[in-house]
Design an enzyme around this catalytic site. Structure first.
Site, short mmCIF file in Angstrom:
data_model
loop_
_atom_site.label_atom_id
_atom_site.label_comp_id
_atom_site.label_asym_id
_atom_site.label_seq_id
_atom_site.Cartn_x
_atom_site.Cartn_y
_atom_site.Cartn_z
N ASN A 51 0.84 -1.18 0.00
CA ASN A 51 0.00 0.00 0.00
C ASN A 51 0.89 1.25 0.00
O ASN A 51 2.11 1.15 -0.02
CB ASN A 51 -0.95 -0.02 1.21
CG ASN A 51 -2.26 0.68 0.93
OD1 ASN A 51 -2.32 1.62 0.14
ND2 ASN A 51 -3.31 0.23 1.57
N HIS A 81 21.72 1.48 13.41
CA HIS A 81 22.91 2.31 13.56
C HIS A 81 23.65 1.92 14.83
O HIS A 81 23.04 1.65 15.85
CB HIS A 81 22.53 3.79 13.65
CG HIS A 81 22.03 4.35 12.37
ND1 HIS A 81 22.86 4.91 11.42
CD2 HIS A 81 20.78 4.43 11.86
CE1 HIS A 81 22.15 5.32 10.40
NE2 HIS A 81 20.88 5.03 10.63
N ALA A 114 -1.68 -2.94 13.20
CA ALA A 114 -1.26 -1.58 12.85
C ALA A 114 -0.52 -0.92 14.00
O ALA A 114 -0.87 -1.09 15.17
CB ALA A 114 -2.49 -0.75 12.47
#
Length: 186
Positions: A80, A110, A156
């Site tokens: 999406n 990192h 989500a």
């Protein structure tokens, strides 16, 4: 509607020809894949590859970068709007998988615990593997070293930092935390 489908195919063909010309054997696909507006692909490094293994469809503002890494996307996969993948090692997405809006996948972190400039400290990398028939909801972030099993659902807003088995619904209800950075001297 027919006209829009034809335009989508023409735009996709333009992207595919452009990227195939630019990246040659570093970019492979088995059939026409449908790409929305603002599809951006960067392949940096001698061993880097991006491979689409079958049907693929995405909406708009997709960014895939393989910087000394490999990205492999299985058959019948959907992205999406706003999906971003950054690979410095390996990202594999299995067939019949759907990614919601603004999903971010990183196979690196990192290094930040050395003295000196933050951006010069380098990276730690581990492969990311997403199984088959997986649904990843909107605004999910998947970090290095994660394997997501087949037939799983990621809710989500989740941040995935650990492996998820087959047939699992994963929901991340995070509470804010703060920790002091402990610097290491070399």
């Amino acid at each position: 509607m027919f006209f829009l489908r034809v335009m989508l195919r023409i735009r996709s063909l333009f992207y595919l020809i452009s990227y195939k010309t630019l990246y040659q054997n570093k970019f492979n696909f088995n059939q026409l894949i449908l790409l929305g507006r603002m599809f951006k692909l960067e392949i940096i490094g001698r061993e880097s590859r991006v491979v689409f293994q079958g049907k693929f469809y995405c909406r708009n503002n997709i960014y895939i970068v393989a910087e000394n890494g490999n990205v492999s996307i299985g058959d019948n996969v959907f992205f999406n709007n706003g999906v971003s993948i950054c690979s410095m090692k390996k990202v594999h997405i299995g067939k019949n998988t759907a990614l919601g809006e603004n999903v971010k996948i990183y196979d690196q972190d990192h290094v930040f615990n050395k003295p000196g400039d933050m951006y010069k400290q380098g990276y730690k990398t581990e492969a990311v593997t997403i199984g088959e028939n997986v649904w990843i909801g909107s605004n999910v972030t998947i970090l290095k070293g994660v394997t997501i099993g087949n037939n799983s659902v990621i809710a989500a807003g989740s941040v995935v930092t650990k492996d998820i088995g087959n047939d699992i619904i994963y929901m991340d209800k995070r509470e804010p935390t703060m920790k002091k950075i402990k610097r290491k001297n070399n």
